[in-house]
Design a protein around this motif. Structure first.
Motif, PDB file in Angstrom:
ATOM      1  N   ASP A  88       0.872  -1.267  -0.206  1.00 55.26           N
ATOM      2  CA  ASP A  88       0.000  -0.042   0.183  1.00 55.26           C
ATOM      3  C   ASP A  88       0.905   1.303  -0.137  1.00 55.26           C
ATOM      4  O   ASP A  88       0.544   2.369  -0.688  1.00 55.26           O
ATOM      5  N   ASN A  89       1.957   1.267   0.715  1.00 54.21           N
ATOM      6  CA  ASN A  89       2.622   2.290   1.004  1.00 54.21           C
ATOM      7  C   ASN A  89       3.454   2.713  -0.453  1.00 54.21           C
ATOM      8  O   ASN A  89       3.487   3.860  -0.922  1.00 54.21           O
ATOM      9  N   ILE A  90       3.730   1.555  -1.094  1.00 51.34           N
ATOM     10  CA  ILE A  90       4.366   1.574  -2.372  1.00 51.34           C
ATOM     11  C   ILE A  90       3.352   2.177  -3.636  1.00 51.34           C
ATOM     12  O   ILE A  90       3.941   3.180  -4.217  1.00 51.34           O
ATOM     13  N   ALA A  91       2.181   1.844  -3.333  1.00 46.78           N
ATOM     14  CA  ALA A  91       1.232   2.120  -4.348  1.00 46.78           C
ATOM     15  C   ALA A  91       0.850   3.869  -4.192  1.00 46.78           C
ATOM     16  O   ALA A  91       0.730   4.462  -4.954  1.00 46.78           O
ATOM     17  N   MET A  92       0.925   4.157  -3.024  1.00 47.51           N
ATOM     18  CA  MET A  92       0.823   5.478  -2.670  1.00 47.51           C
ATOM     19  C   MET A  92       1.721   6.434  -2.955  1.00 47.51           C
ATOM     20  O   MET A  92       1.434   7.415  -3.324  1.00 47.51           O
ATOM     21  N   ASN A  93       3.074   6.071  -2.805  1.00 48.84           N
ATOM     22  CA  ASN A  93       4.107   6.698  -3.221  1.00 48.84           C
ATOM     23  C   ASN A  93       4.095   7.105  -4.703  1.00 48.84           C
ATOM     24  O   ASN A  93       4.377   7.901  -5.214  1.00 48.84           O
ATOM     25  N   GLU A  94       3.774   5.922  -5.446  1.00 45.70           N
ATOM     26  CA  GLU A  94       3.583   5.895  -6.940  1.00 45.70           C
ATOM     27  C   GLU A  94       2.661   6.940  -7.527  1.00 45.70           C
ATOM     28  O   GLU A  94       2.632   7.729  -8.192  1.00 45.70           O
ATOM     29  N   PHE A  95       1.102   6.880  -6.511  1.00 43.48           N
ATOM     30  CA  PHE A  95       0.282   7.700  -6.795  1.00 43.48           C
ATOM     31  C   PHE A  95       0.714   9.187  -6.690  1.00 43.48           C
ATOM     32  O   PHE A  95       0.667  10.212  -7.613  1.00 43.48           O
ATOM     33  N   SER A  96       1.541   9.336  -5.548  1.00 38.80           N
ATOM     34  CA  SER A  96       1.965  10.810  -5.322  1.00 38.80           C
ATOM     35  C   SER A  96       2.805  11.233  -6.211  1.00 38.80           C
ATOM     36  O   SER A  96       2.827  12.331  -6.822  1.00 38.80           O
ATOM     37  N   LYS A 105      12.721  12.354  -2.966  1.00 33.55           N
ATOM     38  CA  LYS A 105      12.472  11.771  -1.779  1.00 33.55           C
ATOM     39  C   LYS A 105      11.668  10.466  -1.826  1.00 33.55           C
ATOM     40  O   LYS A 105      11.874   9.453  -1.463  1.00 33.55           O
ATOM     41  N   LEU A 106      10.462  10.552  -2.743  1.00 35.01           N
ATOM     42  CA  LEU A 106       9.433   9.493  -2.737  1.00 35.01           C
ATOM     43  C   LEU A 106       9.883   8.457  -3.688  1.00 35.01           C
ATOM     44  O   LEU A 106       9.875   7.264  -3.223  1.00 35.01           O
ATOM     45  N   GLN A 107      10.714   8.902  -4.777  1.00 35.44           N
ATOM     46  CA  GLN A 107      11.450   7.773  -5.442  1.00 35.44           C
ATOM     47  C   GLN A 107      12.506   7.030  -4.660  1.00 35.44           C
ATOM     48  O   GLN A 107      12.695   5.817  -4.824  1.00 35.44           O
ATOM     49  N   LYS A 108      13.075   7.609  -4.025  1.00 34.12           N
ATOM     50  CA  LYS A 108      14.357   6.984  -3.258  1.00 34.12           C
ATOM     51  C   LYS A 108      13.468   6.102  -2.235  1.00 34.12           C
ATOM     52  O   LYS A 108      13.941   4.884  -1.983  1.00 34.12           O
ATOM     53  N   LEU A 109      12.664   6.555  -1.578  1.00 34.95           N
ATOM     54  CA  LEU A 109      11.770   5.834  -0.558  1.00 34.95           C
ATOM     55  C   LEU A 109      11.139   4.556  -1.357  1.00 34.95           C
ATOM     56  O   LEU A 109      11.306   3.514  -0.547  1.00 34.95           O
ATOM     57  N   ASN A 110      10.621   4.797  -2.537  1.00 32.37           N
ATOM     58  CA  ASN A 110      10.035   3.576  -2.982  1.00 32.37           C
ATOM     59  C   ASN A 110      10.970   2.586  -3.475  1.00 32.37           C
ATOM     60  O   ASN A 110      10.550   1.351  -3.587  1.00 32.37           O
ATOM     61  N   THR A 111      12.332   2.683  -4.023  1.00 32.33           N
ATOM     62  CA  THR A 111      13.199   2.121  -4.242  1.00 32.33           C
ATOM     63  C   THR A 111      13.673   1.307  -3.095  1.00 32.33           C
ATOM     64  O   THR A 111      13.641   0.012  -3.323  1.00 32.33           O
ATOM     65  N   GLU A 112      13.702   1.901  -2.007  1.00 34.81           N
ATOM     66  CA  GLU A 112      13.854   0.843  -0.686  1.00 34.81           C
ATOM     67  C   GLU A 112      12.669  -0.026  -0.407  1.00 34.81           C
ATOM     68  O   GLU A 112      13.149  -1.090   0.033  1.00 34.81           O
ATOM     69  N   LEU A 113      11.350   0.602  -0.804  1.00 34.18           N
ATOM     70  CA  LEU A 113      10.475  -0.126  -0.127  1.00 34.18           C
ATOM     71  C   LEU A 113      10.269  -1.293  -1.099  1.00 34.18           C
ATOM     72  O   LEU A 113      10.006  -2.519  -0.675  1.00 34.18           O
TER      73      LEU A 113
END
Length: 325
Positions: free
Chosen positions: A202-210, A253-261
């Motif tokens: 869900d966090n990955i999906a929300m970040n991708e949406f953002s 920041k969101l892209q980096k976070l999503n890569t880690e997730l």
């Protein structure tokens, strides 16, 4: 004057005793040499027999094994892993416990288990980046302790842990698989893993949406005005204070976070996963512990003990005969 004389007498007595001790040692060495010279054929025979028996039995000897596992503990479950592994280490000979958790019961597979966190102060600093006072307080409590104490103080905050497994000759890679199955079998841990994976997705999906929203906003940016689609399909005008650089930084920041997730998602199916090759290694038996070395020494030692026992027995028998005569 009398005290000086007494001291001289004491020293003479001590030197006399030391001299007698060295004489007795010398006599003992001489007698031992004479004994082996008189019985060289027996001693040689015992040595040859011991070497041959040792070589034969050494070929069938199965050494113990060692394995080092790098365990990733997901969803803040590290403390449970430590308790569970300590329990397993204490019950490696409890057949009921082993059978209950899927281990072999016809032979002992696990001799010993040790686990400790892999210290990464970079991760700790990142966790406490918003609360430096808490980090300072924790470090102050372990300021004068050793590295192991510091590691244990943050046990639950570590993601990676080293598990050292001492296996018997019957331990295999399947045994190591069973250790992870044992850790992940707890119903509560299973539920934490299931819910944790869903939240991660869900966090990955929300970040991708953002990120998509940011891309859409950037594409419509013109001068100092930004047009964003609202929930009612209307257009919202953002004032001139809008920071274009700021929104790009937020996207990064969101892209980096999503890569880690997404990297975490690879190992998210279970609460505990292994992230290295098992690499089970057999113990190297030192030369002095080889059976073809130990057996000859043992045979000769037992022979000497038997001879001494027989001599002692004959002396005691002679004394008994004299008393009864």
């Amino acid at each position: 004057m009398s005290e000086t004389t007494n001291d001289e007498i004491d020293l003479r007595f001590i030197f006399k005793k030391i001299n007698e001790l060295f004489k007795n040692i010398s006599i003992g060495i001489y007698n031992s040499i004479q004994f082996f010279l008189r019985n060289w054929h027996i001693v040689l025979g015992l040595i040859i027999a011991g070497v041959l028996l040792g070589i034969f039995s050494e070929d069938n000897r199965k050494p113990h094994k060692n394995a080092t596992l790098i365990m990733q503990a997901n969803y803040k479950t590290a403390l449970y892993a430590y308790n569970a592994l300590n329990t397993l280490s204490e019950n490696t000979r409890d057949l009921d416990f082993l059978a209950k958790h899927g281990f072999r019961t016809d032979s002992v597979e696990i001799k010993k288990l040790e686990v400790e966190p892999l210290v990464d102060f970079g991760d700790l600093l990142k966790k406490f980046s918003d609360n430096e006072e808490a980090l300072t307080s924790l470090l102050r409590n372990v300021e004068y302790q050793d590295d192991e104490t510091i590691a244990n103080s943050f046990q639950s905050d570590y993601k990676y842990h080293e598990v050292r497994v001492k296996l018997s000759a019957y331990g295999t890679e399947e045994t190591l698989d069973n250790i992870y199955s044992y850790l992940n079998a707890n119903p509560l841990i299973k539920e934490k893993a299931r819910v944790g994976k869903i939240l991660l997705q869900d966090n990955i999906a929300m970040n991708e949406f953002s990120i998509k929203q940011i891309d859409s906003a950037i594409s419509k940016y013109s001068g100092s005005t930004l047009w964003l689609p609202s929930s009612k399909n209307q257009m919202v005008v953002v004032d001139k204070d809008f920071s274009y650089d700021g929104i790009l930084i937020e996207k990064a920041k969101l892209q980096k976070l999503n890569t880690e997730l997404k990297e975490n998602l690879i190992y998210s199916n279970d609460a505990f996963v292994n992230i290295n090759d098992y690499n089970v290694v057999e113990d190297v038996i030192p030369f002095y512990k080889k059976r073809f070395v130990l057996y000859p020494i043992l045979f000769v030692f037992l022979h000497v003990c038997l001879i001494l026992f027989l001599k002692k027995y004959k002396k005691i028998k002679a004394l008994v005969s004299e008393k009864t005569a």
